[in-house]
Enzyme design. Structure first.
Site, mmCIF file in Angstrom:
data_model
loop_
_atom_site.group_PDB
_atom_site.id
_atom_site.type_symbol
_atom_site.label_atom_id
_atom_site.label_comp_id
_atom_site.label_asym_id
_atom_site.label_seq_id
_atom_site.Cartn_x
_atom_site.Cartn_y
_atom_site.Cartn_z
ATOM 1 N N PHE A 1 0.840 -1.194 0.000
ATOM 2 C CA PHE A 1 0.000 0.000 0.000
ATOM 3 C C PHE A 1 0.876 1.245 0.000
ATOM 4 C CE2 PHE A 1 -2.526 3.237 2.261
ATOM 5 C CZ PHE A 1 -3.703 3.190 1.551
ATOM 6 N N ASN B 1 -3.254 1.778 10.733
ATOM 7 C CA ASN B 1 -4.105 2.241 9.638
ATOM 8 C C ASN B 1 -4.591 0.984 8.908
ATOM 9 O OD1 ASN B 1 -5.430 3.877 7.774
ATOM 10 N ND2 ASN B 1 -3.645 3.967 6.422
ATOM 11 N N PRO B 2 -5.563 0.283 9.499
ATOM 12 C CA PRO B 2 -5.968 -1.020 8.965
ATOM 13 C C PRO B 2 -6.856 -0.885 7.741
ATOM 14 C CG PRO B 2 -7.375 -0.423 10.793
ATOM 15 C CD PRO B 2 -6.345 0.672 10.683
#
Length: 281
Positions: free
Chosen positions: A139, A236-237
């Site tokens: 990500f 920050n899942p």
């Protein structure tokens, strides 16, 4: 000065490859080009492809070009000349690109026009006060996530006299953990936990660079294995509801599903399971 042509592949061949004066760029004109003109052409191509920040991306790709050789290795040891501001200055001073560099630049522009993330092309992402390595499988950290780093640092100021312990769950590239570690005293113990095998190599590189302890494991059980207390648990899942695909091609096609989709209707299933017990805080 002759205008440099643009080499385009099947994905970009239908674009109108012209400079800002409307002059078509043809294969007979591949003899180099001024940096300023290359930037205008690059921005025009990215704008036509729907890239949200065409001028900035064209300049950042030029900075990447000027800072690396044909194999992507950094040129020299100095950082001067590799920033967006330095590219703007060199363009104003009338610098020109060689034909070889122009070919590389047009290739970079063509990749970005296919909506490949800028950070995947350059291999780095700016985050908080650091740079982290990123690429396919991990990500890309977002600027708004820097707010999480600032909130954590503000909370940690309440404990100035002790060795701080922080853990980042669902760490991805390790950007949050690395940014926090970079801002804390040297003796702070910061750990990043990430499960994805695709993100693991990027996280390991970034954690090693900034002195963060990396754990390849499940965030849902990692705290028990680490033991002791933590002054801050940050994460920050995945948060997007399943089935709600992001509109931006960069996210929808290149960010890993594991980092995006949090399950359940509101996308908060993972967050609810992730909350640690109070004994760990």
């Amino acid at each position: 000065m002759p205008r440099q042509c643009w080499q385009v592949d099947a994905m970009t061949r239908n674009m109108d490859m012209t400079d800002t004066t409307g002059t078509s760029l043809t294969p007979t004109q591949c003899e180099g080009v001024s940096l300023a003109q290359a930037l205008r052409q690059g921005a025009a191509t990215l704008r036509q492809a729907g890239v949200p920040s065409p001028v900035a991306d064209a300049e950042l790709l030029a900075a990447h070009l000027l800072g690396t050789d044909a194999e992507g290795n950094r040129r020299g040891t100095a950082r001067e000349g590799y920033t967006r501001g330095a590219v703007q200055q060199r363009a104003l001073l009338g610098d020109a690109l060689t034909a070889q560099d122009m070919q590389r630049y047009e290739s970079l522009i063509a990749r970005r026009a296919r909506r490949i993330p800028l950070q995947h092309i350059t291999g780095v992402a700016a985050f908080h006060r650091i740079q982290v390595r990123v690429g396919p499988g991990v990500f890309v950290p977002r600027p708004e996530t820097e707010l999480l780093v600032e909130e954590a640092l503000n909370a940690l100021r309440a404990y100035p006299q002790r060795r701080l312990r922080v853990v980042d769950l669902c760490a991805g590239s390790g950007a949050i953990a690395a940014a926090i570690k970079n801002a804390l005293p040297n003796d702070a113990l910061v750990t990043a936990v990430e499960l994805s095998e695709h993100a693991e190599p990027w996280a390991r590189i970034n954690c090693e660079t900034y002195g963060v302890n990396f754990v390849h494991g499940d965030a849902l059980s990692a705290l028990e294995g680490l033991g002791g207390y933590f002054d801050a648990v940050v994460s920050n899942p995945p948060y997007i509801p399943q089935g709600r695909v992001p509109a931006e091609p960069e996210a929808a096609q290149h960010d890993p599903d594991m980092a995006l989709y949090g399950g359940q209707r509101m996308g908060c299933g993972y967050r609810q399971r992730l909350l640690p017990g109070p004994h760990t805080l």
